[in-house]
Write a protein that holds these residues in place. Sequence first.
Motif, mmCIF file in Angstrom:
data_model
loop_
_atom_site.group_PDB
_atom_site.id
_atom_site.type_symbol
_atom_site.label_atom_id
_atom_site.label_comp_id
_atom_site.label_asym_id
_atom_site.label_seq_id
_atom_site.Cartn_x
_atom_site.Cartn_y
_atom_site.Cartn_z
ATOM 1 N N ILE A 1 92.543 99.327 3.588
ATOM 2 C CA ILE A 1 91.274 98.657 3.887
ATOM 3 C C ILE A 1 90.107 99.450 3.302
ATOM 4 C CG2 ILE A 1 89.682 98.070 5.755
ATOM 5 C CD1 ILE A 1 92.179 97.331 7.425
ATOM 6 N N ALA A 2 90.142 100.776 3.443
ATOM 7 C CA ALA A 2 89.083 101.616 2.879
ATOM 8 C C ALA A 2 89.031 101.477 1.367
ATOM 9 C CB ALA A 2 89.309 103.074 3.279
ATOM 10 N N GLU A 3 90.186 101.396 0.747
ATOM 11 C CA GLU A 3 90.255 101.240 -0.706
ATOM 12 C C GLU A 3 89.646 99.904 -1.148
ATOM 13 O OE1 GLU A 3 93.785 100.480 -3.986
ATOM 14 O OE2 GLU A 3 94.245 101.666 -2.203
ATOM 15 N N LEU A 4 89.985 98.830 -0.446
ATOM 16 C CA LEU A 4 89.477 97.507 -0.813
ATOM 17 C C LEU A 4 87.967 97.406 -0.608
ATOM 18 C CD1 LEU A 4 92.237 95.143 0.647
ATOM 19 C CD2 LEU A 4 91.714 95.521 -1.768
ATOM 20 N N THR A 5 87.497 97.903 0.530
ATOM 21 C CA THR A 5 86.067 97.779 0.823
ATOM 22 C C THR A 5 85.223 98.738 -0.014
ATOM 23 O OG1 THR A 5 86.458 99.210 2.759
ATOM 24 C CG2 THR A 5 86.311 96.839 3.148
ATOM 25 N N LYS A 6 85.833 99.776 -0.525
ATOM 26 C CA LYS A 6 85.115 100.655 -1.458
ATOM 27 C C LYS A 6 85.066 100.045 -2.852
ATOM 28 C CE LYS A 6 85.017 105.409 -3.221
ATOM 29 N NZ LYS A 6 85.676 106.740 -3.186
ATOM 30 N N SER A 7 86.133 99.343 -3.230
ATOM 31 C CA SER A 7 86.225 98.772 -4.577
ATOM 32 C C SER A 7 85.405 97.498 -4.722
ATOM 33 C CB SER A 7 87.690 98.461 -4.919
ATOM 34 O OG SER A 7 88.476 99.623 -4.884
ATOM 35 N N TYR A 8 85.295 96.735 -3.619
ATOM 36 C CA TYR A 8 84.624 95.440 -3.686
ATOM 37 C C TYR A 8 83.443 95.419 -2.714
ATOM 38 C CZ TYR A 8 88.849 94.106 -6.158
ATOM 39 O OH TYR A 8 89.878 94.050 -7.054
ATOM 40 N N PHE A 9 82.239 95.448 -3.276
ATOM 41 C CA PHE A 9 81.031 95.484 -2.456
ATOM 42 C C PHE A 9 80.619 94.052 -2.117
ATOM 43 C CE2 PHE A 9 76.450 96.268 -1.651
ATOM 44 C CZ PHE A 9 76.598 97.233 -0.672
ATOM 45 N N VAL A 10 81.390 93.444 -1.219
ATOM 46 C CA VAL A 10 81.183 92.046 -0.839
ATOM 47 C C VAL A 10 81.230 91.928 0.684
ATOM 48 C CG1 VAL A 10 82.143 91.115 -2.988
ATOM 49 C CG2 VAL A 10 83.672 91.592 -1.039
ATOM 50 N N PRO A 11 80.631 90.883 1.254
ATOM 51 C CA PRO A 11 80.742 90.668 2.703
ATOM 52 C C PRO A 11 82.210 90.510 3.106
ATOM 53 C CG PRO A 11 79.001 89.296 1.788
ATOM 54 C CD PRO A 11 79.733 89.893 0.619
ATOM 55 N N ALA A 12 82.591 91.190 4.179
ATOM 56 C CA ALA A 12 84.001 91.201 4.579
ATOM 57 C C ALA A 12 84.139 91.126 6.095
ATOM 58 C CB ALA A 12 84.691 92.458 4.054
ATOM 59 N N LEU A 13 85.177 90.425 6.534
ATOM 60 C CA LEU A 13 85.578 90.400 7.938
ATOM 61 C C LEU A 13 86.951 91.044 8.044
ATOM 62 C CD1 LEU A 13 84.681 86.721 8.993
ATOM 63 C CD2 LEU A 13 83.315 88.795 9.334
ATOM 64 N N ILE A 14 87.131 91.913 9.048
ATOM 65 C CA ILE A 14 88.431 92.542 9.299
ATOM 66 C C ILE A 14 88.822 92.199 10.732
ATOM 67 C CG2 ILE A 14 89.768 94.679 9.232
ATOM 68 C CD1 ILE A 14 87.472 95.883 7.526
#
Length: 512
Positions: A222-235
């Motif tokens: 999750i940290a890898e994805l949210t660091k790579s993609y600076f987009v609104p996200a829900l977890i």
Amino acid sequence: MRIIHLEEALYRHFNYDSFRQGQKEIISDVLHGKDVLGVLPTGSGKSICYQLPAKLVDGVTIVVSPLISLMIDQVKELKAAGFKDVIALNSFLPFIEQQRVLNNLDSYRLIYVSPEWLQKRKHQNYLKQLPVKLFVVDEAHCISQWGHEFRPDYQRLHEVIEALNHPPVLALSATATPDVQADIIQSLNKPAMKRHIYPMDRNNIAFCVKEVDNDQEKLERIAELTKSYFVPALIYFTSRQTAEETALSLSAKLPKRNVAYYHGGMEASERLRIQQQFMNNQIDIICCTSAFGMGINKPDIRLVIHYHLPLQIESYIQEVGRAGRDGESSVGVILYHKGDFRLSANMVKNELPSIEVIDQLIATILTCQSTQVDLPSPEQLHILLDINEGAARFIQRQLQKYGLIRDSEWFIDEKKWKYVREGIVQYLEERQLYKNDKLNELYRWVQTGKCLRQTLYQPFQDEFGEPTEQCCSNCGFDWNKWVPEPLFKMPEASSPLNWRIKLQKTLNMEEA
């Protein structure tokens, strides 16, 4: 109003040039006084199906909505669009303000309420004085998904419809299998309901399911994805504590991202604040439970990640459907390990009371009756039996069905207890089997080797649209080929603007 004038009315009242799929057909039937069940995909504009009729019919439209935050958002949007005679009746209204509104209800055309608010006799008496011309159940799958246990007042909406002299009923949902459709129609006691069912697959969402070894690997991914993609996200999480802990961990790992958590254990005002900040891009990642997201009209959510497995396919479609409402490419991710199956099974088991709890209740009530000890109110069952509120509400609803609770009062009949117990136990066993079947259906889906898109939507429809970009992890999804537009323009590739800097630039002032 004739059908040929509907486009003109749509433009005049909402400034839309044309209807989306299904809207015109549903609205036309509603205006002809028919009971309608509409199933439209998430983000397809279901609310127009009752908001336009509310403008056109000469009378009041009642909308049953599941969440206070959803009501508040819709009222805010309508008022901003010029629809002023709309109100949401809920606990956020101060008592004096609520009384003022109740005494002037005839000045509103569109009234949002919760199913629990509707069950109070004094509230029904206010509504009976109004010319109610349309009764709407928004997110109608809640009747089937929540009504049997968590929120039993959904199962009593037919009583309110009858008390209001049977206005036309419109039930709307984004996820309803044929079985759920039948459950909605039966619960509302509207067997002649006309169905408008449209495909719900979202061809701009790609689906990725990945098995991991443990929770630590989930967090790293999750940290890898949210660091790579600076987009609104829900977890999404099933545990409030894990949602909070993950939000704190991501905040430490991602100093340039604005992360928050959201769950039902927080104060309502705090939940509303978090939601509004997310809508305004002041927060761009939310670690949440299923309490967040229903009806959220944020078009640019790009990532929906499930840290924990949802408990049924319908829940997953609802939650992942919050991505890409603007039609742009988005991704739904599920991370799981074998221990998650045991966690989900325990959650399903604990949602319902055990047979032992039923017997404990019967023994307690009969003891109180024989010793002439006052019983606590039915609303205090969870305290009396030391069980969660959802399980207590399940029992309360069953006792209401058998006439042993009426208007929050006990009507004890010892002769009926054996018959009542048998009925409750049988229904309890049926619901447990049903919920286990739904969970097993989800297990089979996350572990399938076939196309995730087709197997996800197969219970709901026969045909599937081609994905606009990539399909799913079983069909060769490649993260390197997914290039979503960043939330804000970045001055450097490694330095995204956070919301404070964005606000500074907008206001052309230095941060204090």
